[in-house]
Design an enzyme around this catalytic site. Structure first.
Site, mmCIF file in Angstrom:
data_model
loop_
_atom_site.group_PDB
_atom_site.id
_atom_site.type_symbol
_atom_site.label_atom_id
_atom_site.label_comp_id
_atom_site.label_asym_id
_atom_site.label_seq_id
_atom_site.Cartn_x
_atom_site.Cartn_y
_atom_site.Cartn_z
ATOM 1 C CD GLU A 43 -3.075 0.452 2.345
ATOM 2 O OE1 GLU A 43 -2.866 -1.262 2.771
ATOM 3 O OE2 GLU A 43 -3.086 1.178 3.461
ATOM 4 C CG ASP A 44 1.093 2.681 3.396
ATOM 5 O OD1 ASP A 44 0.773 3.544 2.692
ATOM 6 O OD2 ASP A 44 1.048 2.859 4.397
HETATM 7 N N1 LIG Z 1 -3.777 6.462 14.252
HETATM 8 C C1 LIG Z 1 -2.649 6.955 13.633
HETATM 9 N N2 LIG Z 1 -2.438 6.714 12.344
HETATM 10 C C2 LIG Z 1 -1.698 6.726 11.674
HETATM 11 C C3 LIG Z 1 -0.545 7.744 11.589
HETATM 12 N N3 LIG Z 1 0.276 7.954 10.610
HETATM 13 C C4 LIG Z 1 -0.163 7.205 9.506
HETATM 14 N N4 LIG Z 1 -1.084 7.227 9.981
HETATM 15 C C5 LIG Z 1 -2.429 5.599 9.086
HETATM 16 O O1 LIG Z 1 -3.100 6.548 8.863
HETATM 17 C C6 LIG Z 1 -4.666 5.753 8.401
HETATM 18 C C7 LIG Z 1 -5.922 6.534 8.732
HETATM 19 O O2 LIG Z 1 -5.668 7.700 8.360
HETATM 20 P P1 LIG Z 1 -7.342 8.393 7.214
HETATM 21 O O3 LIG Z 1 -6.349 9.603 6.481
HETATM 22 O O4 LIG Z 1 -8.167 7.422 7.770
HETATM 23 O O5 LIG Z 1 -6.545 6.962 6.066
HETATM 24 P P2 LIG Z 1 -6.423 7.289 4.394
HETATM 25 O O6 LIG Z 1 -4.313 8.322 4.969
HETATM 26 O O7 LIG Z 1 -5.615 6.246 4.198
HETATM 27 O O8 LIG Z 1 -7.113 8.231 3.993
HETATM 28 C C8 LIG Z 1 -4.311 4.369 9.372
HETATM 29 O O9 LIG Z 1 -4.609 3.556 7.917
HETATM 30 P P3 LIG Z 1 -5.381 2.533 7.652
HETATM 31 O O10 LIG Z 1 -5.643 2.394 6.660
HETATM 32 O O11 LIG Z 1 -6.380 2.720 9.134
HETATM 33 O O12 LIG Z 1 -4.524 1.505 8.310
HETATM 34 P P4 LIG Z 1 -3.480 0.735 7.920
HETATM 35 O O13 LIG Z 1 -2.714 1.478 6.414
HETATM 36 O O14 LIG Z 1 -2.155 1.160 9.042
HETATM 37 O O15 LIG Z 1 -3.774 -0.839 7.236
HETATM 38 C C9 LIG Z 1 -2.999 4.705 9.537
HETATM 39 O O16 LIG Z 1 -1.659 3.448 9.568
HETATM 40 C C10 LIG Z 1 -0.535 8.208 13.503
HETATM 41 O O17 LIG Z 1 0.376 8.756 13.934
HETATM 42 N N5 LIG Z 1 -1.059 7.728 13.790
#
Ligand SMILES: Nc1nc2c(ncn2[C@@H]2O[C@H](COP(=O)(O)OP(=O)(O)O)[C@@H](OP(=O)(O)OP(=O)(O)O)[C@H]2O)c(=O)[nH]1
Length: 189
Positions: A64-65
C-alpha cells in the site's frame, strides 16, 4: 531456515521498504514502528505464533505504502504470505471514502489470518490515536476514525477474543468520552 531466521529476514525487508516513511504524529515516528507494533500485538497480546500471520503483520503496509510489488513478496516469502498481505491491502487508486467502505464490506469475507492482522492493525492505530492526534486532524476526524474502525472490527469478529476484548474496551471508553463532552446531561441523569 528456522522460523526465527525467516521472521528476522521479513522484519529487515519491511524496515528497508519503509525506511523513508514517517507516521503522521507530531514527532514523526518512523513508520516501521507501526508494522512492528502490529506484529508485536499479535505475538505478545493475542498469543499468536503462526509464522505466516506474523510475517504478514510486519509486511501489511509494504504494498500500500511503498514500491514493493505482490510478486516481490511472493518470490521472497511465498504465496500464502503474499495472499494475506493482499487481503489487508487497500487499493490506493480508489478514493478514501471508497477504500473505507470496502474495508467495512470486505472484512467478514477475509481469511482468519487476515482478520487477525486487521484487528491488530486497528488496535495499534487506535492506541496511537489515544496517545497523539495526527497533525491536522480535528476532534471530529478522530471520532469518525473510531466509529469507522468499530465497523471494520465488527466484521472481523470471531477471530481472537483477546484482541476483540481490547478493542471493545477502547470503543466503550471513546464513546463515553464523546458522550461526556457532547451529552453531559444524559450522563448526569
Ligand atoms: N492513528 C494514527 N494513524 C496513522 C499515523 N500515521 C499514519 N497513520 C495511518 O493513517 C491511516 C488513517 O488515516 P486516514 O486519513 O483515515 O486514512 P488514509 O490516509 O488511508 O486516507 C491509518 O491507516 P489505515 O488504513 O487505518 O490502516 P493501515 O494503513 O495501517 O492498514 C494509519 O495507519 C499516526 O500517527 N496515527
Amino acid at each position: 531456515m528456522s522460523d526465527i531466521t525467516i521472521l528476522i529476514d521479513t522484519i529487515n525487508f519491511a524496515a528497508q521498504k519503509h525506511t523513508n516513511q514517517r507516521r503522521k504524529d507530531k514527532v514523526k515516528t518512523p513508520y516501521i514502528n507501526h508494522p512492528i507494533g502490529v506484529m508485536h500485538i499479535l505475538s505478545q497480546e493475542a498469543r499468536i505464533s503462526d509464522l505466516e500471520t506474523l510475517q504478514a503483520a510486519v509486511l501489511h503496509d509494504v504494498i500500500e505504502d511503498t514500491d514493493c510489488t505482490p510478486l516481490e513478496i511472493e518470490t521472497r516469502f511465498g504465496t500464502n504470505v503474499k495472499d494475506i498481505v493482499m487481503e489487508v491491502t487497500d487499493d490506493k487508486s480508489l478514493s478514501s471514502i471508497e477504500r473505507k467502505q470496502l474495508q467495512i464490506s470486505t472484512a467478514p469475507k477475509k481469511s482468519r489470518k487476515a482478520k487477525a492482522v486487521k484487528l491488530a492493525d486497528k488496535l495499534n492505530n487506535l492506541r496511537d490515536l489515544q496517545n497523539s492526534t495526527p497533525i491536522g486532524w480535528t476532534k471530529e476526524r478522530v471520532q469518525e476514525y473510531f466509529a469507522w474502525s468499530r465497523k471494520v472490527v465488527e466484521g472481523c469478529k470471531g477471530t481472537n477474543q483477546i484482541l476483540e476484548n481490547l478493542l471493545d474496551d477502547i470503543f466503550e471508553k471513546q464513546l463515553f468520552k464523546f458522550e461526556e463532552k457532547y451529552y453531559p446531561c444524559i450522563l448526569r441523569d
